[in-house]
Design an enzyme around this catalytic site. Structure first.
Site, short mmCIF file in Angstrom:
data_model
loop_
_atom_site.label_atom_id
_atom_site.label_comp_id
_atom_site.label_asym_id
_atom_site.label_seq_id
_atom_site.Cartn_x
_atom_site.Cartn_y
_atom_site.Cartn_z
CG HIS B 67 -1.67 1.20 1.49
ND1 HIS B 67 -1.31 2.08 2.49
CD2 HIS B 67 -2.76 1.74 0.90
CE1 HIS B 67 -2.14 3.10 2.49
NE2 HIS B 67 -3.04 2.92 1.55
CD GLU B 70 -2.51 2.73 -3.51
OE1 GLU B 70 -2.83 3.94 -3.44
OE2 GLU B 70 -3.01 1.84 -2.77
CG HIS B 71 -0.19 6.19 -0.43
ND1 HIS B 71 -0.60 7.29 0.28
CD2 HIS B 71 -1.20 5.30 -0.35
CE1 HIS B 71 -1.80 7.08 0.78
NE2 HIS B 71 -2.19 5.87 0.42
CD GLU B 142 -4.98 5.29 3.28
OE1 GLU B 142 -3.82 5.60 2.96
OE2 GLU B 142 -5.71 4.59 2.56
#
Lengths: 419, 431
Positions: B67, B70-71, B142
């Site tokens: 993740h 991905e960012h 997040e």
């Protein structure tokens, strides 16, 4: 657009783009003391009708109609409340043995509206009790979604002397007071008098569809009531600050502004561009400055409420970063108001909004919802007109529209005793 | 290119699969305004132990790294990739799941330029200590946002209760602590191991020409030379659940209850997996779907509302049936659901309900092709599990009541069951 003899207005968007037909019946009312009464109707009528008296009978009927989807809903558009029944059916050309699938779907909608399950000449008390409780829980469960809760609380605080403060489902005590006979009378009245629209996306030839709608939905109405537009409110001389504490891991910061411009106003498109430059997109100032540069938030954005003329900024932050986040957010708005944005920011925003307008053409529910916002604001426009307005907006108009924006209320939901 | 078509769905798509290159699927949508493209990499949060290509030593990396990657791909030397999409009139986004990472955009403007940007930026990693540090702050927010989200918590807790070893029990984003441990070298290591053309599925849908897309794709993402592949190390998942129950108190107004049944038979791909998935979904629909007697009774008693749902998660290496939703009385709902499933075990599956349910899934299949984006997403998810885009209806036709009954006795078993509940921490304030 076709006005039927009983005042129902049909808005048909013929297309073969989709594999399903989307039909929405929209019953309009002012958002006000009747909010709970109006809100319960879509859910209550979905409990059963003469031909399909229980939820289960109805669910079976929908499965027989090739998994048709019936969705009750309630929208709050400014100070307008809209009760919605959405029925999505397979387009007849895609199923092996369709019969008159569309006509059967329309007939089901008619039955739901005009032949609800009754008891002693009113709504069934058990059905009403159930749906009343469901809506009470839905209003209370707003606290489960902190982001939505914070945005709602901001609107409630900002508009505390205006109708807009109400939840789209009404207040808990108003819901709790609903009673079958009184509600029956209310429903018969608004079904007869209030504006009722039918939106259809897909569903074949316009003339054929209009004929079917006229034949099936021919129940008697007068449609005499006209509903007004939503009044703009004023920001206080000095902005208010509201701080609320809960045991949350992340603080939610919301800033509410009055824009003095609604969708009905010719300057609205320029305001929408200003909002885009400020915070509606990942290329906007809020995302770039609050998230990417200062690393304060995962989300930081702004949105418009087009019918009430509000602009709302929302961000999830560490509680300790509140003063700094607020300052950076206000600096970004001040920059837009000072014309401190590049041609690239303006054009990127214009392109993103153009994409949004075109893309909603590809989603039937969105297309209808956009049309209802236009309708409620007395400016129902097609895609071409909306795109033309967007193309014509100048940087000067953006600055001018943004200068009408005034901070009204700052709302912070903050943690206590949680790191 | 190979053309696949289905008459019943009135659908077609074009496939291209060069050796060592990405799989390309083009779904033509003439007349749509919006064009969509996605790049999906077979790399998700469960892939945190592996042997890098060309190496012999297994490594374990901090949870949440897929993740994080991905960012971070959205930033390079020249800055923020979102701005470049915006300049092309495109809107880009991405998500990371347990099994894959997907990057996508939609546009009504210059499609080839945005497509080139998508394929380029996922092939251009750029990580520095400063950009990593900045992203740690963003992802921490997040994670905290999800910590306050009861829907996510009840789901995550359920996965932790169901699985003893399998890394689907780790949160996709990791923890604040694991994310703080991520270093530049870890990101490059994972990027080089997993981001390879042969591990990639590219989907395009909208008003486009398939042959032209194939040419563009082979130029923008040429096949890799026959390199060694990464070896993914997954632990063996023992039978039985980790914990029969997880509870969490949160500052919410309304409790949330989920029941989960862990899948016992894993490892299948393709037709057997699809068959299992459909049989289980249909079984759940007949037991607790909208038209089931149990759903209407629970609804009428005020224990559930429209937010109640039941669905089957059918991945290759793990699976689960998950049912539940918001409820005022989680304990009573749990008891009712347990009792309803036990009763079905002895009574079997109702044939008429089975037939209606099958009809409903046919309508659902049609609807899923309405949105180009959903169709592309379904292709990607199906492809990674060995399932073709139009296998669904045929597999549905081939099902019988006995398949559902088999799933009822084999899968919906008490010893596979875990319960997750989120309860209000303090009484809701009177408002």
């Amino acid at each position: 657009m076709t006005r039927m003899p009983n005042g129902i207005v049909l808005y048909h968007y013929p297309t073969t783009q989709f594999k399903t037909v989307t039909m929405m019946l929209c019953l309009h009312q002012r958002l006000g003391d009747d909010a709970a009464r109006t809100a319960v109707l879509p859910f209550l009528l979905r409990r059963g009708c003469r031909g399909f008296p229980s939820l289960r009978d109805l669910a079976r009927r929908l499965e027989e109609l090739y998994g048709a989807a019936l969705e009750p809903g309630v929208w709050k558009l400014g100070e307008r409340q809209v009760a919605v029944w959405e029925l999505e059916l397979a387009e007849e050309r895609f199923v092996p043995d369709p019969g008159d699938l569309l006509g059967q779907g329309m007939e089901l909608l008619r039955q739901l509206l005009t032949e609800p399950a009754t008891q002693d000449g009113a709504f069934r008390a058990d059905y009403l009790a159930g749906e009343r409780e469901n809506l009470i829980r839905r209003v209370q469960s707003l606290a489960n979604d902190k982001r939505a809760y914070a945005i709602f609380r901001l609107g409630e605080e900002m508009c505390r002397v205006e109708a807009f403060a109400r939840h789209q489902y009404g207040r808990v005590e108003e819901l709790a007071a609903l009673e079958p006979h009184e509600l029956w009378g209310y429903y018969q009245h608004i079904l007869r008098e209030n504006p009722l629209d039918l939106f259809v996306v897909g569903g074949g030839e316009p003339e054929d569809l209009a004929r079917r709608a006229r034949t099936v939905l021919d129940f008697p109405r007068t449609g005499g009531v006209t509903l007004g537009t939503t009044p703009l409110g004023n920001a206080p001389a000095a902005p208010r600050e509201v701080v609320e504490e809960q045991q949350v891991h992340q603080a939610k910061l919301c800033l509410g502004f009055r824009t003095a411009t609604t969708y009905a106003d010719p300057a609205y498109t320029a305001l929408a561009v200003a909002n885009g430059i400020l915070g509606a997109f990942p290329h906007s100032k809020l995302f770039r400055e609050v998230r990417e540069r200062a690393s304060l938030a995962y989300y930081a954005n702004s949105r418009l409420e087009p019918t009430k003329g509000l602009l709302i900024v929302s961000a999830g932050i560490n509680a300790a970063d509140y003063p700094r986040s607020r300052e950076i957010i206000l600096q970004q708005l001040a920059a837009v108001q000072a014309g401190d944005f590049t041609g690239e920011e303006l054009e990127n925003t214009r392109r993103a909004m153009e994409r949004g307008i075109l893309a909603s053409e590809d989603v039937p529910e969105q297309k209808i919802r956009d049309a209802v916002v236009g309708l409620v604001n007395g400016r129902l426009e097609g895609v071409a007109e909306r795109l033309a307005r967007l193309r014509d907006v100048t940087a000067e108009q953006v600055v001018e529209a943004s200068r009408r924006i005034r901070l009204d209320t700052v709302y912070l939901l903050t943690g206590k005793g949680v790191a | 290119m190979r053309r696949l078509a289905n008459r019943r769905l009135a659908e077609e798509c074009y496939l291209d699969q060069p050796v060592g290159g990405p799989v390309l699927c083009v779904i033509p949508r003439l007349g749509h305004h919006r064009r969509f493209a996605s790049v999906t990499v077979r790399y998700g949060s469960v892939d945190n132990r592996f042997v890098p290509p060309g190496s012999a030593a297994p490594v374990e990396v901090p949870a949440g790294i897929a993740h994080f990657l991905e960012h971070k791909l959205f930033e390079d030397e020249a800055g923020n990739v979102f701005d470049r999409f915006a300049a092309l009139g495109a809107s880009a986004n991405a998500y990371t799941s347990h099994t894959h990472t997907s990057y996508h955009f939609t546009t009504t403007g210059d499609f080839p330029a945005a497509y080139a940007l998508l394929l380029e930026f996922v092939q251009r990693p750029y990580f520095t200590p400063e950009t990593v540090k900045k992203e740690q702050g963003i992802i921490e927010q997040e994670i905290k946002m999800y910590l306050d989200d009861p829907q996510w918590r009840v789901y995550q807790n359920l996965l932790e209760a169901l699985f003893q070893e399998y890394p689907v029990r780790l949160d996709i984003a990791g923890t604040v602590e694991s994310v703080r441990r991520i270093r530049v070298e870890d990101l490059y290591l994972c990027y080089r191991a997993f981001y390879r053309p042969a591990q990639t599925v590219v989907c395009v849908s909208g008003d486009v020409d398939p042959e032209e897309m194939a040419r563009l794709t082979s130029r923008l993402m040429p096949p890799g030379a026959g390199e060694a592949e990464v070896r993914r190390l997954y632990p063996e998942e023992p039978p039985g659940v980790a914990f029969p129950r997880r509870e969490e108190a949160m500052p919410v107004a309304e409790p949330v209850l989920y029941l989960g049944f862990k899948e016992g038979s894993t490892g299948e791909r393709g037709e057997p997996l699809l068959r299992r998935e459909l049989a289980t979904q249909l079984l759940l629909d007949t037991l607790v779907g909208r038209a089931s007697p149990l759903f209407s009774r629970l609804y009428e008693e005020g224990l559930i509302d429209d937010r109640f749902g039941a669905s089957y998660l059918g991945e290759v290496f793990y699976g689960a049936s998950i049912l539940g939703g918001e409820t005022p009385q989680p304990d009573r709902l749990e008891e009712e659901l347990r009792r309803g499933i036990a009763a079905a075990r002895s009574a079997g599956v109702d044939r008429a309900a089975f037939e209606r349910g099958r009809r409903k899934l046919t309508g659902d299949a049609l609807r899923s092709f309405n949105s180009p984006q959903a169709a592309a997403r379904a292709f990607g998810s199906g492809y990674l599990r060995g399932i073709g885009p139009y296998d669904y209806l045929e597999a549905l036709d081939a099902l019988g009541v006995e398949d559902l009954e088999k799933r009822l006795t084999e899968h919906l078993r008490e010893d596979n069951l875990a319960v997750s509940v989120v309860r209000p921490r303090e009484p809701a304030k009177d408002r």
